[in-house]
Scaffold this active site. Structure first.
Site, PDB file in Angstrom:
ATOM      1  N   ARG A  17       0.820  -1.215   0.000  1.00 42.61           N
ATOM      2  CA  ARG A  17       0.000   0.000   0.000  1.00 42.61           C
ATOM      3  C   ARG A  17       0.858   1.270   0.000  1.00 42.61           C
ATOM      4  O   ARG A  17       0.533   2.266   0.645  1.00 42.61           O
ATOM      5  CB  ARG A  17      -0.969   0.008   1.182  1.00 42.61           C
ATOM      6  CG  ARG A  17      -2.022  -1.070   1.151  1.00 42.61           C
ATOM      7  CD  ARG A  17      -2.914  -1.004   2.374  1.00 42.61           C
ATOM      8  NE  ARG A  17      -2.166  -1.305   3.590  1.00 42.61           N
ATOM      9  CZ  ARG A  17      -2.550  -1.006   4.808  1.00 42.61           C
ATOM     10  NH1 ARG A  17      -3.695  -0.380   5.002  1.00 42.61           N
ATOM     11  NH2 ARG A  17      -1.812  -1.314   5.861  1.00 42.61           N
ATOM     12  N   ILE A 434     -23.570   7.102  12.278  1.00 43.52           N
ATOM     13  CA  ILE A 434     -23.724   5.848  11.530  1.00 43.52           C
ATOM     14  C   ILE A 434     -23.056   4.678  12.247  1.00 43.52           C
ATOM     15  O   ILE A 434     -23.380   3.528  11.990  1.00 43.52           O
ATOM     16  CB  ILE A 434     -23.186   6.017  10.104  1.00 43.52           C
ATOM     17  CG1 ILE A 434     -23.954   7.132   9.391  1.00 43.52           C
ATOM     18  CG2 ILE A 434     -23.309   4.739   9.300  1.00 43.52           C
ATOM     19  CD1 ILE A 434     -25.463   6.964   9.420  1.00 43.52           C
ATOM     20  N   HIS A 697     -16.317  11.944   4.129  1.00 41.57           N
ATOM     21  CA  HIS A 697     -15.082  11.619   3.423  1.00 41.57           C
ATOM     22  C   HIS A 697     -14.296  12.862   3.028  1.00 41.57           C
ATOM     23  O   HIS A 697     -13.215  12.760   2.459  1.00 41.57           O
ATOM     24  CB  HIS A 697     -15.386  10.765   2.191  1.00 41.57           C
ATOM     25  CG  HIS A 697     -15.890   9.403   2.539  1.00 41.57           C
ATOM     26  ND1 HIS A 697     -17.242   9.106   2.595  1.00 41.57           N
ATOM     27  CD2 HIS A 697     -15.245   8.266   2.892  1.00 41.57           C
ATOM     28  CE1 HIS A 697     -17.390   7.842   2.944  1.00 41.57           C
ATOM     29  NE2 HIS A 697     -16.198   7.318   3.130  1.00 41.57           N
TER      30      HIS A 697
END
Length: 760
Positions: A17, A434, A697
């Site tokens: 990554r 959420i 985001h």
């Protein structure tokens, strides 16, 4: 006669990554732009080397993206939303990241462009924005620079671009409505410039991806294909038109008349009889056959493909073989895994191994490799089928006995709602989140230390409880109405649950890009699924003991666990989903018995799993809704079931979302300025709903006025008695300062609306 091989695209995040780490360090100003660019060059160079050393005939160039390949095209044609334009001499990476992530520019808040799912995958793309009066130019030459890089290394290059029609199809109109196809001519002129530049470099083939050809297209879009590829065919560079994620039988007439030189078809997702297809296709087209699954990690039965393709060679002796789609959707290399036994590892092929499969298969077809090598490659497939890891007769019997009573709540929503309102005693416009709260470095280190046995279970659980307690304290200070425990113990919403389910295995390095710097490590389903032990009960029960306010338990739904895992291929997805649903049903009932009155079962992948052709929707929606209800319907009327969905187009499946019969649905709408709510002008959603009021985001902090505006808009379509207030997704990727400020503004905006807008 020669059978060539290639792939449609390669994973671009790096083996460990590296791209993600570099991106995030650049955003935090820990590295310079030049250092970030160097990481990108190193990844590309390594990817091309892997392809050549594996035995591929071409390296695919242009599949690399700093955030998303659709956004690459927006940059290439200078399709930059006006709110992201500042006085820059030319476009740069900061422009690209502004579009993807949003930013604060002087006195104006530049919200990020909308993000949604790439066809029916778990990859997300940045949605292009179109206005009727815009112009385009070739302003971002990343594709040319990367081709030059690869050519300088002496590689045989096949560039790839997302096709102009698919790009247009994926975009959204902003402002005054018009036909997007009105912009096609202007966009094609940029593509012509790109093709000219590539032809000057003596490039023989370019791959142009048009996956919308697997969809049911309107007539004007079908006609636009013929026009577009006449314009793009300059006779100096050959065009390989790539389709994937389904079959193209219904659009063969269009394809046969296109001015292209080759056609790629997906033999994994599509249903083709090769000999019949050959009869129906223009014989002048070079065929590229997608025989290696680009979306799953199981070793390919290349011996079976050898016999099938050898038979096809009697009809057509020249063709290419390839991955079914880009390998973007699979991890990079199985060989580095140390979290799996050699026996289990032998079942799988990741990106590197899929290139090897293509090489072995093409060499065998070209009579340069003994067929015994293919037999050796597939031996683990037979060993898998006979493994005791796979079958569990108890699970199979339980699935066979699923009854109608198990997928139906005792009473309808109207009756349940009254009972729940009395039990919970929540204010009008209840506020909640959420589920997840910031995953700090301390939390990640704690989980890693426990996983590596640096600390024991007792010390680990003690620390997790401290983080949960802090989450509860922070939420009570903020004034939220329904709290969550914050999920500090969870690494990923699917992987965490799968670790408590029999039938899954897990990689250590099997990372796949979801969007931008967001990577996921999908679990692998290898056998029948059952719950090993309660999963969330202990933490939810502890959190509830700390407060008098209701604490919402958080589960991931069966369809999402299925879609965000690599599934078995020997049984149906419906069967797998029902197995997961029965395991989750046990968890839901245990939560209820422990005193938890609100349970959220997230299904963000429900829309994602939808087949691309409408004629196949009914069957999928039937079993996916059934799976959700199977895990949620065993509770009492007083237990409130929530679900959450994000980053998909939901309008076309809203009747099925209603059929889920969740008491409350929270749904992403903020990036699209609550565009989804327009649907409710004609469709009356019967249960409670919480349209997300800000985009988690983006690093931007939403203002009170911004949230008030969205709430007022929501109240035009949803009665205040049924409207909830929440962010549009979990908060794990944000830091505590951003989280606190955003939630403060959300709560204050809600208070203001309660006082002013709703006063009698």
């Amino acid at each position: 006669m020669a059978i060539k091989n290639h792939i449609l695209g390669f994973p671009r995040i790096g083996l460990h990554r590296e791209l993600k780490i570099a991106q995030e360090n650049y955003w935090l100003k820990k590295i310079t732009l030049n250092e970030l660019l160097a990481v990108g060059r190193k990844i590309r160079k390594k990817n091309w080397k892997i392809q050549i050393e594996s035995g591929l005939d071409y390296v695919t160039v242009g599949d690399f993206a700093w955030y998303d390949h659709v956004l690459n095209i927006s940059m290439m044609i200078n399709n930059i939303p006006k709110r992201h334009c500042i006085n820059e001499k030319k476009l740069n990476l900061d422009t690209l990241f502004r579009i993807a992530r949003g930013s604060k520019l002087t006195d104006k808040n530049c919200s990020a462009s909308e993000m949604t799912k790439w066809f029916n995958t778990n990859y997300h793309y940045i949605v292009p924005e179109f206005t009727c009066d815009q112009n385009f130019c070739f302003s971002w030459k990343q594709i040319i620079e990367e081709v030059d890089e690869a050519l300088s290394l002496g590689y045989p290059v096949k560039p790839v671009l997302l096709g102009p029609l698919t790009y247009l199809w994926l975009g959204k109109i902003k402002g005054i409505y018009f036909n997007k196809l009105d912009l096609l001519k202007k966009i094609l002129s940029v593509y012509q410039e790109v093709l000219l530049e590539l032809s000057l470099r003596k490039i023989k083939w370019i791959q142009i991806d048009e996956p919308i050809l697997v969809l049911d297209l309107p007539e004007d879009w079908k006609k636009a294909f013929n026009y577009s590829y006449k314009v793009l065919n300059n006779n100096k560079i050959k065009i390989l038109l790539a389709t994937y994620f389904g079959d193209i039988h219904h659009n063969l007439e269009i394809i046969n008349n296109l001015s292209v030189n080759g056609l790629h078809i997906d033999l994994i997702a599509g249903k083709y009889n090769l000999s019949q297809l050959h009869k129906n296709l223009n014989d002048k087209l070079l065929l590229s056959l997608g025989v290696i699954n680009g979306r799953n990690i199981w070793k390919a039965n290349i011996l079976k493909w050898f016999h099938k393709l050898q038979s096809f060679m009697k009809i057509k002796n020249t063709f290419w073989i390839s991955s079914s789609c880009s390998l973007l959707h699979v991890p990079l290399d199985i060989s580095i895994e140390d979290n799996l036994t050699d026996f289990v590892k032998s079942w799988f092929s990741f990106g590197v191994q899929k290139c090897l499969e293509l090489s072995i298969l093409s060499r065998a077809l070209n009579k340069k490799l003994d067929i015994q090598e293919l037999d050796n490659w597939i031996k683990p497939i037979d060993e898998y089928k006979s493994s005791n890891i796979v079958n569990n007769t108890v699970v199979q019997e339980r699935v066979s006995k699923i009854s109608f009573d198990q997928i139906k709540r005792k009473n309808n929503f109207i009756i349940r709602s009254k009972i729940q309102k009395n039990e919970l005693n929540l204010p009008i416009l209840p506020t909640t989140t959420i589920g997840s709260f910031p995953q700090t470095k301390e939390i990640r280190k704690l989980r890693l230390d426990y996983k590596n046995r640096v600390i024991n279970q007792k010390d680990y659980e003690k620390e997790i409880k401290i983080h949960i307690k802090n989450n509860i304290i922070q939420q009570e200070k903020l004034g939220l109405d329904v709290l969550v425990h914050g999920e500090p113990e969870r690494n990923d919403m699917v992987e965490y649950f799968s670790e408590y389910l029999e039938g899954f295995v897990f990689t250590k390095y099997g990372w796949v890009q979801s969007y931008g710097s967001r990577c996921v490590k999908p679990p692998i389903i290898v056998g029948d699924i059952s719950r090993i032990t309660p999963i969330t009960v202990k933490w939810s029960k502890f959190a509830q003991s700390l407060t008098k306010k209701p604490v919402k338990a958080m589960l991931t739904g069966p369809v999402t666990i299925l879609c965000w895992s690599f599934p078995r291929e020997d049984i149906s997805k419906e069967n797998i989903s029902n197995q997961i649903a029965l395991a989750l049903r046990d968890e839901v009932l245990d939560l209820e018995n422990s005193g938890i009155n609100i349970i959220q079962i997230d299904e963000p992948a429900l829309r994602e799993g939808l087949p691309l052709r409408k004629k196949e929707w009914t069957n999928y929606l039937s079993w996916s809704v059934k799976s959700f209800k199977l895990c949620s319907s065993g509770v009492k009327d007083s237990t409130q079931i929530h679900t959450h969905m994000c980053y998909c187009e939901f309008n076309d499946i809203m009747p099925s979302i209603v059929d889920l019969d969740a008491d409350v649905i929270t749904i992403e709408t903020s990036r699209s300025d609550m565009e989804l709510l327009e649907f409710f002008k004609t469709f009356k959603y019967p249960n409670d709903i919480g349209p997300g009021v800000y985009d988690i985001h983006s690093p931007n902090i939403p203002t009170i006025k911004w949230i008030e505006k969205l709430l007022i808009k929501a109240l035009q379509y949803i009665s205040p008695e049924r409207l909830w207030v929440n962010p549009d997704c979990g908060l794990k990727t944000r830091n505590w300062i951003e989280t606190s400020l955003a939630l403060q503004n959300m709560i204050q905006a809600t208070i203001n609306i309660r006082k002013n807008f709703l006063k009698k």
